[in-house]
Design a protein around this motif. Structure first.
Motif, PDB file in Angstrom:
ATOM      1  N   TRP A  19     -66.324  30.965   8.227  1.00 34.59           N
ATOM      2  CA  TRP A  19     -67.000  29.872   8.937  1.00 34.59           C
ATOM      3  C   TRP A  19     -67.836  29.034   7.972  1.00 34.59           C
ATOM      4  N   GLY A  20     -68.451  29.693   6.983  1.00 35.45           N
ATOM      5  CA  GLY A  20     -69.213  28.947   5.996  1.00 35.45           C
ATOM      6  C   GLY A  20     -68.336  27.995   5.202  1.00 35.45           C
ATOM      7  N   SER A  21     -67.102  28.409   4.942  1.00 40.16           N
ATOM      8  CA  SER A  21     -66.170  27.545   4.209  1.00 40.16           C
ATOM      9  C   SER A  21     -65.732  26.351   5.035  1.00 40.16           C
ATOM     10  N   ASN A  22     -65.883  26.443   6.350  1.00 43.67           N
ATOM     11  CA  ASN A  22     -65.448  25.341   7.220  1.00 43.67           C
ATOM     12  C   ASN A  22     -66.244  24.061   6.997  1.00 43.67           C
ATOM     13  N   PHE A  23     -67.501  24.194   6.530  1.00 43.29           N
ATOM     14  CA  PHE A  23     -68.305  22.990   6.321  1.00 43.29           C
ATOM     15  C   PHE A  23     -67.687  22.108   5.233  1.00 43.29           C
ATOM     16  N   GLN A  24     -67.277  22.747   4.132  1.00 44.94           N
ATOM     17  CA  GLN A  24     -66.646  21.996   3.057  1.00 44.94           C
ATOM     18  C   GLN A  24     -65.274  21.476   3.490  1.00 44.94           C
ATOM     19  N   ALA A  25     -64.518  22.321   4.205  1.00 46.43           N
ATOM     20  CA  ALA A  25     -63.194  21.911   4.675  1.00 46.43           C
ATOM     21  C   ALA A  25     -63.300  20.778   5.693  1.00 46.43           C
ATOM     22  N   ALA A  26     -64.335  20.823   6.522  1.00 47.03           N
ATOM     23  CA  ALA A  26     -64.503  19.788   7.538  1.00 47.03           C
ATOM     24  C   ALA A  26     -64.754  18.426   6.913  1.00 47.03           C
ATOM     25  N   LYS A  27     -65.492  18.409   5.809  1.00 49.39           N
ATOM     26  CA  LYS A  27     -65.738  17.144   5.111  1.00 49.39           C
ATOM     27  C   LYS A  27     -64.422  16.499   4.701  1.00 49.39           C
ATOM     28  N   ILE A 252     -76.648  38.494  14.697  1.00 54.34           N
ATOM     29  CA  ILE A 252     -77.628  38.218  13.649  1.00 54.34           C
ATOM     30  C   ILE A 252     -76.940  37.877  12.327  1.00 54.34           C
ATOM     31  N   PHE A 253     -75.679  38.328  12.155  1.00 58.03           N
ATOM     32  CA  PHE A 253     -74.934  38.016  10.943  1.00 58.03           C
ATOM     33  C   PHE A 253     -74.553  36.541  10.865  1.00 58.03           C
ATOM     34  N   PHE A 254     -74.671  35.833  11.992  1.00 57.99           N
ATOM     35  CA  PHE A 254     -74.330  34.411  11.991  1.00 57.99           C
ATOM     36  C   PHE A 254     -75.222  33.625  11.035  1.00 57.99           C
ATOM     37  N   ASN A 255     -76.384  34.196  10.698  1.00 59.19           N
ATOM     38  CA  ASN A 255     -77.284  33.541   9.752  1.00 59.19           C
ATOM     39  C   ASN A 255     -76.700  33.466   8.349  1.00 59.19           C
ATOM     40  N   PHE A 256     -75.652  34.238   8.081  1.00 60.46           N
ATOM     41  CA  PHE A 256     -75.021  34.192   6.770  1.00 60.46           C
ATOM     42  C   PHE A 256     -74.135  32.949   6.616  1.00 60.46           C
ATOM     43  N   VAL A 257     -73.780  32.298   7.721  1.00 58.08           N
ATOM     44  CA  VAL A 257     -72.874  31.149   7.646  1.00 58.08           C
ATOM     45  C   VAL A 257     -73.419  30.046   6.731  1.00 58.08           C
ATOM     46  N   PRO A 258     -74.651  29.551   6.942  1.00 61.53           N
ATOM     47  CA  PRO A 258     -75.157  28.520   6.027  1.00 61.53           C
ATOM     48  C   PRO A 258     -75.388  29.034   4.612  1.00 61.53           C
ATOM     49  N   VAL A 259     -75.650  30.330   4.463  1.00 57.99           N
ATOM     50  CA  VAL A 259     -75.812  30.899   3.123  1.00 57.99           C
ATOM     51  C   VAL A 259     -74.492  30.837   2.375  1.00 57.99           C
ATOM     52  N   PHE A 260     -73.407  31.257   3.030  1.00 55.49           N
ATOM     53  CA  PHE A 260     -72.092  31.183   2.402  1.00 55.49           C
ATOM     54  C   PHE A 260     -71.688  29.731   2.150  1.00 55.49           C
ATOM     55  N   ALA A 261     -72.066  28.847   3.069  1.00 50.87           N
ATOM     56  CA  ALA A 261     -71.771  27.426   2.882  1.00 50.87           C
ATOM     57  C   ALA A 261     -72.426  26.912   1.606  1.00 50.87           C
ATOM     58  N   LEU A 262     -73.660  27.344   1.369  1.00 54.82           N
ATOM     59  CA  LEU A 262     -74.362  26.933   0.155  1.00 54.82           C
ATOM     60  C   LEU A 262     -73.698  27.518  -1.084  1.00 54.82           C
ATOM     61  N   LEU A 263     -73.312  28.795  -1.026  1.00 55.64           N
ATOM     62  CA  LEU A 263     -72.674  29.436  -2.172  1.00 55.64           C
ATOM     63  C   LEU A 263     -71.346  28.756  -2.516  1.00 55.64           C
ATOM     64  N   ILE A 264     -70.624  28.324  -1.495  1.00 55.26           N
ATOM     65  CA  ILE A 264     -69.376  27.596  -1.745  1.00 55.26           C
ATOM     66  C   ILE A 264     -69.665  26.261  -2.409  1.00 55.26           C
ATOM     67  N   GLU A 265     -70.769  25.624  -1.999  1.00 58.04           N
ATOM     68  CA  GLU A 265     -71.179  24.382  -2.650  1.00 58.04           C
ATOM     69  C   GLU A 265     -71.468  24.617  -4.136  1.00 58.04           C
TER      70      GLU A 265
END
Length: 303
Positions: A19-27, A252-265
């Motif tokens: 899901w975190g990777s989806n932010f970059q893919a969505a762009k 509560i693990f959903f909080n990792f989504v923006p963290v992974f999004a940042l790491l992918i960035e």
């Protein structure tokens, strides 16, 4: 084969990574596709994938579909169409930073909904863990600006907040209202009905056929990734986590989504600031507290 609790944790983490990777893919996907159409394309691919897995690993149990038809429809509309549609539409006026912050409130919403349904107060560890991890996520996605207490709300922010509440309801509802359904069945049927809802929205508000024809190849590849990894595997792994460990511990693990999004960035060349790195550490600590791991470790150390 029964899934162990530790395996369920790993699968839940993988779901949040996808899901975190989806932010970059969505762009990339939105560069040549309107929001409802991009979401519809994504879940057409996802539905095909989930049905293929269902037919290979299990079978279509029509009695389970009949028994859970209404929960499948409602959860699909809320958790698939509502959640994803609100995110893409909301981002038209909301900033990604604010959107991520609002999405990070999902675990709190899920635990409140679960507490209301079960008529019980969440465990202290879980409440403290949610607060800590939410603060850590806030540092990550705002680069520390949350400390100033200044956050502007755009019209899209309200839409995204509604989507996060919808996802919380989906997380709790798949366990509370769906009976005798495997995680794969729940994923498949809710995704199917959610896709139908997305299709209706796409044809009502956009021109999906024309958008697909003129869309770029790189945009299609991004949608393909979102459909397979960011939808099929993510939803399936997430529902396994719910089935094995419960909605409260999973959400509560959903909080990792923006963290992974940042790491992918970071892999794309963006270097995080020190305050964001601190936020990642706080988020992970909060998740451990929410799972009861920290109190268990303290008890063992004290003894």
């Amino acid at each position: 084969m029964k899934t162990s609790a530790s395996t369920a944790v790993i699968m839940t983490l993988l779901a949040t990574f996808f899901w975190g990777s989806n932010f970059q893919a969505a762009k990339i996907a939105l560069s040549s596709n309107p929001p409802w159409t991009a979401s519809f394309e994504r879940f057409i691919i996802a539905v095909i994938g989930t049905f293929a897995i269902l037919l290979l690993k299990e079978k279509v149990r029509w009695e389970i579909l009949s028994r859970n038809l209404m929960p499948y429809i409602v959860l699909g509309v809320i958790g698939v169409a509502g959640f994803n549609g609100s995110l893409f539409v909301g981002l038209q006026t909301s900033s990604p930073i604010t959107a991520s912050l609002l999405m990070a409130t999902t675990p709190i919403s899920a635990n409140i909904i679960e507490a209301i349904i079960n008529r019980q107060v969440p465990a202290t560890d879980r409440i403290v863990g949610m607060i800590i991890s939410l603060f850590g996520v806030s540092l990550v996605i705002t680069n520390g600006q949350i400390l100033s207490g200044h956050i502007d709300f755009a019209p899209g922010d309200v839409i995204i907040l509604a989507g996060s509440i919808g996802w919380a309801a989906y997380t709790v509802g798949t366990r509370a209202f769906v009976t005798d359904s495997t995680p794969l069945e729940t994923t498949t049927w809710t995704m199917l009905f959610g896709t139908i809802a997305l299709g209706l929205a796409a044809f009502a508000f956009e021109s999906p056929v024309e958008a697909v024809v003129v869309g770029s190849g790189i945009s299609f590849l991004a949608i393909l990734w979102m459909g397979i990894a960011g939808s099929v595997l993510a939803y399936l792994f997430w529902n396994v986590g719910i089935a094995v460990r419960g909605p409260g511990k999973t959400s509560i693990f959903f909080n990792f989504v923006p963290v992974f999004a940042l790491l992918i960035e970071v892999t794309m060349g963006t270097i995080p600031h020190l305050v964001q790195i601190i936020g990642i550490a706080i988020t992970i600590f909060g998740v451990l507290v929410g799972q009861g791991r920290f109190s268990t470790w303290v008890s063992k150390t004290a003894s």
